[in-house]
Design a protein around this motif. Structure first.
Motif, short mmCIF file in Angstrom:
data_model
loop_
_atom_site.label_atom_id
_atom_site.label_comp_id
_atom_site.label_asym_id
_atom_site.label_seq_id
_atom_site.Cartn_x
_atom_site.Cartn_y
_atom_site.Cartn_z
N GLU A 129 0.81 -1.22 0.00
CA GLU A 129 0.00 0.00 0.00
C GLU A 129 0.84 1.27 0.00
O GLU A 129 0.39 2.33 0.42
CB GLU A 129 -0.99 0.01 1.17
CG GLU A 129 -2.06 -1.06 1.07
CD GLU A 129 -3.25 -0.79 1.97
OE1 GLU A 129 -3.53 0.38 2.26
OE2 GLU A 129 -3.89 -1.76 2.37
N CYS A 183 -4.23 -9.06 -10.68
CA CYS A 183 -5.06 -7.86 -10.65
C CYS A 183 -6.51 -8.30 -10.82
O CYS A 183 -6.79 -9.33 -11.44
CB CYS A 183 -4.65 -6.87 -11.74
SG CYS A 183 -4.82 -7.48 -13.42
N ASP A 184 -7.44 -7.52 -10.27
CA ASP A 184 -8.85 -7.90 -10.36
C ASP A 184 -9.49 -7.26 -11.59
O ASP A 184 -8.85 -6.56 -12.37
CB ASP A 184 -9.59 -7.52 -9.07
CG ASP A 184 -9.46 -6.04 -8.74
OD1 ASP A 184 -9.21 -5.24 -9.68
OD2 ASP A 184 -9.59 -5.68 -7.56
N GLN A 242 -11.63 -4.83 -11.85
CA GLN A 242 -11.64 -3.38 -11.82
C GLN A 242 -10.33 -2.80 -12.34
O GLN A 242 -10.31 -1.84 -13.10
CB GLN A 242 -11.91 -2.88 -10.39
CG GLN A 242 -11.94 -1.36 -10.28
CD GLN A 242 -11.88 -0.88 -8.84
OE1 GLN A 242 -11.47 -1.62 -7.95
NE2 GLN A 242 -12.25 0.38 -8.62
N VAL A 243 -9.23 -3.41 -11.94
CA VAL A 243 -7.92 -2.94 -12.38
C VAL A 243 -7.79 -3.08 -13.89
O VAL A 243 -7.29 -2.18 -14.58
CB VAL A 243 -6.80 -3.72 -11.67
CG1 VAL A 243 -5.45 -3.40 -12.28
CG2 VAL A 243 -6.79 -3.41 -10.19
N THR A 274 -4.11 -3.34 -7.00
CA THR A 274 -5.46 -3.02 -6.57
C THR A 274 -5.65 -1.51 -6.62
O THR A 274 -4.68 -0.75 -6.54
CB THR A 274 -5.72 -3.52 -5.13
OG1 THR A 274 -7.08 -3.24 -4.78
CG2 THR A 274 -4.82 -2.82 -4.12
N ARG A 308 -10.56 -15.48 -12.51
CA ARG A 308 -11.22 -14.37 -11.81
C ARG A 308 -12.64 -14.18 -12.30
O ARG A 308 -12.96 -14.45 -13.47
CB ARG A 308 -10.43 -13.08 -12.01
CG ARG A 308 -8.98 -13.15 -11.56
CD ARG A 308 -8.17 -12.03 -12.17
NE ARG A 308 -8.18 -12.12 -13.62
CZ ARG A 308 -7.74 -11.17 -14.43
NH1 ARG A 308 -7.25 -10.05 -13.92
NH2 ARG A 308 -7.77 -11.33 -15.74
N GLU A 343 2.68 -5.08 -3.11
CA GLU A 343 1.39 -5.67 -2.76
C GLU A 343 0.33 -4.59 -2.51
O GLU A 343 0.61 -3.57 -1.89
CB GLU A 343 1.53 -6.55 -1.52
CG GLU A 343 2.50 -7.71 -1.70
CD GLU A 343 2.62 -8.55 -0.45
OE1 GLU A 343 2.04 -8.17 0.58
OE2 GLU A 343 3.30 -9.60 -0.50
N HIS A 344 -0.87 -4.87 -3.01
CA HIS A 344 -2.03 -4.03 -2.75
C HIS A 344 -1.74 -2.57 -3.09
O HIS A 344 -1.94 -1.67 -2.28
CB HIS A 344 -2.45 -4.16 -1.27
CG HIS A 344 -3.90 -3.84 -1.05
ND1 HIS A 344 -4.92 -4.53 -1.64
CD2 HIS A 344 -4.50 -2.87 -0.30
CE1 HIS A 344 -6.08 -4.04 -1.26
NE2 HIS A 344 -5.86 -3.03 -0.46
N ASP A 388 0.93 -7.35 -6.93
CA ASP A 388 -0.48 -7.56 -6.62
C ASP A 388 -1.16 -6.20 -6.71
O ASP A 388 -1.02 -5.35 -5.84
CB ASP A 388 -0.62 -8.15 -5.21
CG ASP A 388 -2.05 -8.51 -4.86
OD1 ASP A 388 -2.95 -8.18 -5.64
OD2 ASP A 388 -2.26 -9.12 -3.80
N ASP A 441 -8.30 -0.19 -4.67
CA ASP A 441 -9.25 0.03 -3.58
C ASP A 441 -8.93 1.26 -2.75
O ASP A 441 -9.82 1.98 -2.33
CB ASP A 441 -9.30 -1.19 -2.66
CG ASP A 441 -9.89 -2.40 -3.36
OD1 ASP A 441 -10.51 -2.20 -4.42
OD2 ASP A 441 -9.71 -3.52 -2.87
N GLY A 483 -7.91 -14.81 -5.20
CA GLY A 483 -6.51 -14.60 -5.47
C GLY A 483 -5.66 -15.83 -5.22
O GLY A 483 -6.15 -16.94 -5.12
#
Length: 504
Positions: free
Chosen positions: A257, A352-353, A355-356, A316, A408, A289-290, A314, A318, A475
């Motif tokens: 983060e 990545c999800d 949204q990404v 994100t 996913r 990460e994140h 990783d 969010d 994940g």
């Protein structure tokens, strides 16, 4: 005749060290082992150090790895040998959850031999970190000890630092900085802080960068043994932590983060490159990460290691604001920036999800050829980041041993499953060393996809093909880092060979 010999049961490290010491003083091992009366039973003292530590971990109420300090210290008072073994374990790690920082600092200052034992430090900050703990109120003698310890370091401003440590309302960060100053053999540092505040450079990071670069003079150590750093601080950004990338002893770096806000894209990348120049460190493993970085920023980070062996990204969105992601993707893609380390990377993990993928316009992908990654052995990524549905086996490096992917939700991953059939048909030509393909799929895919065709495709190969149900959090699971092919399969895994006779 002896039944147990050293060839079948080699000595443990502590026994080897003891034998060397005995031989150095001219005694024989046989005479040295006569520490107990003939005919008497063996005791705990007759075991090597490693087994004593193992025994202690099984006693009721004791967990060596979870710092049951009071119990362990009581055991250490039994005799000199137990004291040496237990104390060495107790002081190997400092964890702010278990230790009162002022008292630990006082111990480090008072006993340099104990300070030299500390190798790992785990610190947690934040509004609720250790809020239940009653702060220690130092005595006049305590304050004198701390002051003399700071004087010994001979650092600029040591008087102010000693005063701040001795104040009744001293900041917890100041105490931890002082602890770091007195442990010369620190090899691993974990720092967590969930405070969401104005971005500022953490004092510990500023300390490490200034001391290691020689900006701060004095007799303090230079963090020359620090090899592993794990940072999870929401109140800092990448530019503030950039000097850590120039720490030459560092081998493993995890940033969680850690964001990068700032000026216009071109200026930000140029400024970061000045702080983190190419080939400026010896990192072997980099985990991001994140978080999310533009491709320009990511390129700067990936260019900094001389030979990177493992990279984990990783991604994100969010915790990021919309304006900082929609315009900073850039024209490059992940494949392009990764090629800077293609000759050395052995493990590559990308996630990545949905949204990404939408917000980054599909830039986080590996659609380009990976043939140049001549050392790559383990690849972990979603299927659609590797292929758009067509074959991809011809773009994989021949050194690949394991491929792991997750299906996913709300993406095109499931539509790409057919490309794996091409892998089964042509792996001998393109990836002859491939041993395992492991798929993590949500329950919906497990129920709706027809796995029979894939199962039949791989049943005639030497590749182990495993499908397992996705955990609730989604994940990649941590146990994927274990490359052992002999590990037992979970109850949720598909038994791929139950109806198919395995090829010899």
């Amino acid at each position: 005749m002896s039944i147990i010999n050293e060839r079948d049961f080699p000595l443990l490290p502590s026994q080897v060290a003891k034998r060397r010491l005995v031989m150095k003083h001219g005694a024989t091992t046989r005479n040295a082992n006569r520490s107990r009366v003939p005919g008497s039973g063996a005791t705990l003292n007759d075991l090597p150090d490693e087994l004593i530590l193992q025994v202690l971990s099984y006693l009721p109420g004791i967990d060596v790895d979870r710092f049951q300090i009071s119990t362990l210290l009581s055991i250490s008072l039994a005799n000199r040998r137990l004291y040496r073994i237990v104390i060495g374990k107790v002081y190997t790690t400092y964890n702010s959850h278990f230790y009162e920082p002022y008292l630990f600092l006082r111990t480090m200052v008072s006993n340099p031999l104990l300070a030299e034992m500390v190798q790992s430090v785990d610190i947690s900050y934040g509004k609720w970190a250790h809020h239940e703990r009653v702060r220690y109120k130092p005595t006049a003698q305590d304050k004198k000890i701390i002051k003399e310890g700071m004087r010994t370091l001979a650092m600029p401003g040591w008087k102010n630092l000693a005063t701040n440590c001795n104040e009744n309302l001293m900041g917890i960060e100041t105490l931890h900085d002082a602890v770091l100053m007195h442990i010369p053999n620190i090899a691993s540092l974990i720092v967590r802080d969930d405070t969401r505040s104005n971005h500022r450079c953490p004092s510990w990071a500023d300390l490490i960068s200034k001391v290691s670069s020689g900006t701060i003079s004095g007799r303090m150590h230079g963090f020359e043994h620090l090899q592993s750093l794990n940072v999870d601080i929401r109140s800092s950004n990448l530019s503030q932590l950039a000097p850590l990338f120039r720490l030459q002893s560092l081998r493993f770096l995890t940033l969680r983060e850690i964001i990068e806000y700032g000026q216009r894209k071109e200026r930000k990348v140029s400024e970061l490159q000045r702080l983190i120049p190419p080939a400026c460190n010896n990192l072997e493993e980099l985990n991001l990460e994140h978080t999310f970085y533009s491709m320009g920023v990511l390129g700067v980070l990936l260019a900094s290691p001389r030979q990177l062996k493992s990279f984990r990204y990783d991604v994100t969105l969010d915790h990021l604001d919309e304006p900082h992601t929609s315009t900073e993707v850039g024209d490059a893609n992940l494949s392009t920036v990764l090629h800077q380390q293609e000759g050395s990377v052995e493990n590559l993990e990308i996630f990545c999800d949905a949204q990404v993928e939408e917000k980054t316009r599909g830039r986080i992908h590996l659609h380009d050829s990976l043939k140049g990654f001549t050392s790559l052995q383990c690849l972990t990524c979603p299927l659609s980041t590797l292929t758009s549905g067509s074959s991809f086996v011809e773009r994989l490096p021949p050194s690949l041993l394991n491929f792991r992917t997750t299906i996913r939700r709300c993406t095109g991953d499931q539509e790409c499953l057919g490309a794996l059939e091409h892998v089964a048909a042509h792996y001998r030509t393109h990836v002859p060393l491939l041993k395992e393909i492991r798929i993590v799929a949500p329950q919906s895919t497990m129920d709706t996809h027809d796995w029979k065709r894939l199962i039949m495709s791989f049943s005639e190969t030497s590749i182990t093909f495993v499908v397992e149900k996705e955990e609730e959090y989604g994940g990649f699971s941590d146990d994927w880092r274990d490359d052992s092919s002999d590990s037992s399969r979970s109850s949720d895994e598909v038994d791929l060979y139950s109806d198919v006779e395995e090829d010899d």
